[in-house]
Write an enzyme that holds these catalytic residues in place. Structure first.
Site, short mmCIF file in Angstrom:
data_model
loop_
_atom_site.label_atom_id
_atom_site.label_comp_id
_atom_site.label_asym_id
_atom_site.label_seq_id
_atom_site.Cartn_x
_atom_site.Cartn_y
_atom_site.Cartn_z
CG HIS A 17 -14.35 126.08 1.63
ND1 HIS A 17 -14.56 126.35 0.30
CD2 HIS A 17 -14.19 127.30 2.21
CE1 HIS A 17 -14.55 127.65 0.09
NE2 HIS A 17 -14.32 128.26 1.22
CE LYS A 41 -18.26 137.51 -2.21
NZ LYS A 41 -17.85 137.05 -0.87
NE ARG A 90 -8.10 131.71 2.51
CZ ARG A 90 -9.07 132.15 1.73
NH1 ARG A 90 -9.26 131.61 0.54
NH2 ARG A 90 -9.86 133.13 2.11
CB SER A 127 -14.38 130.11 -3.90
OG SER A 127 -14.62 129.24 -2.84
P1 ADP Z 1 -16.09 134.38 2.37
O1 ADP Z 1 -16.79 134.96 1.18
O2 ADP Z 1 -16.78 134.63 3.69
O3 ADP Z 1 -14.60 134.66 2.43
P2 ADP Z 1 -15.33 131.74 1.63
O4 ADP Z 1 -16.24 130.67 1.13
O5 ADP Z 1 -14.34 132.26 0.66
O6 ADP Z 1 -16.29 132.85 2.16
O7 ADP Z 1 -14.56 131.27 2.92
C1 ADP Z 1 -15.17 130.87 4.11
C2 ADP Z 1 -14.12 130.55 5.16
O8 ADP Z 1 -13.26 129.52 4.72
C3 ADP Z 1 -13.17 131.71 5.52
O9 ADP Z 1 -12.88 131.64 6.90
C4 ADP Z 1 -11.94 131.41 4.72
O10 ADP Z 1 -10.78 131.96 5.31
C5 ADP Z 1 -11.90 129.91 4.78
N1 ADP Z 1 -11.18 129.31 3.67
C6 ADP Z 1 -11.38 129.51 2.36
N2 ADP Z 1 -10.51 128.80 1.61
C7 ADP Z 1 -9.72 128.12 2.49
C8 ADP Z 1 -8.60 127.24 2.34
N3 ADP Z 1 -8.10 126.93 1.16
N4 ADP Z 1 -8.04 126.75 3.47
C9 ADP Z 1 -8.53 127.10 4.67
N5 ADP Z 1 -9.56 127.94 4.89
C10 ADP Z 1 -10.15 128.45 3.81
#
Ligand code: ADP
Length: 158
Positions: A17, A41, A90, A127
């Site tokens: 992130h 969630k 990703r 996450s």
């Molecule tokens: P959500 O529950 O909306 O998926 P996340 O917190 O998991 O929320 O992710 C938010 C954004 O960050 C999404 O666009 C996701 O693809 C991106 N993201 C999550 N992890 C990574 C990573 N390791 N590298 C790049 N982008 C990421």
């Protein structure tokens, strides 16, 4: 001045992130990192804890604002007067879902566009995987900011 909203669960924020936010700041003047409040969630950290960890992970960069919202991203963006939504990609696994979301959001708010940034070194980090590994006693300190590694240890009683 162009602002983008980067919304997500951030439960917790990872180095993946952080890298998307840093890359986003190359393209945009300001980024609002918005934690989505979704009572349905199951989460490990509260909204306030997540916001604190995001702030600490970005060294109080004045170009980054940390907020939270409940309901539709399309409505939140309208309220904030922001037209760009930032997302990280990703790999192919993310693509299908993101394509659907981007188009649904375009329908819900015709003024809004979704912009994608390709994941870098941390493309394999999520996450949920971080939580899974940490709960099982794994050391995740190489893929999360220092503050998150500390909070995970506290939260998991280690
Ligand atoms: P959500 O529950 O909306 O998926 P996340 O917190 O998991 O929320 O992710 C938010 C954004 O960050 C999404 O666009 C996701 O693809 C991106 N993201 C999550 N992890 C990574 C990573 N390791 N590298 C790049 N982008 C990421």
């Amino acid at each position: 001045m162009t602002t983008a909203i980067y919304a997500g669960s951030f439960d917790p924020i990872t180095k993946g992130h952080v890298s998307i936010i840093r890359s986003g700041l190359v393209a945009f003047d300001r980024i609002i990192v918005a934690v989505v409040i979704n009572p349905n969630k199951k989460s490990l950290f509260t909204i306030d804890q997540r916001k604190e960890m995001i702030k600490a992970s970005l060294d109080a960069d004045p170009r980054v604002e940390v907020d939270s919202f409940e309901g539709l991203l399309a409505d939140y963006a309208r309220k904030q007067n922001v037209r760009v939504v930032l997302r990280g990609l990703r790999g192919v696994a993310d693509f299908e879902y993101e394509l659907q979301m981007a188009n649904m959001n375009r329908n819900l708010n015709t003024e809004m566009e979704t912009v994608f940034i390709m994941a870098n070194d941390y493309f394999y980090v999520s996450s949920s995987l971080v939580k899974e590994a940490a709960i099982l006693g794994g050391d995740v300190s190489s893929v999360v900011p220092e503050i998150v590694a500390k909070k995970l240890r506290e939260r998991l009683g280690r």
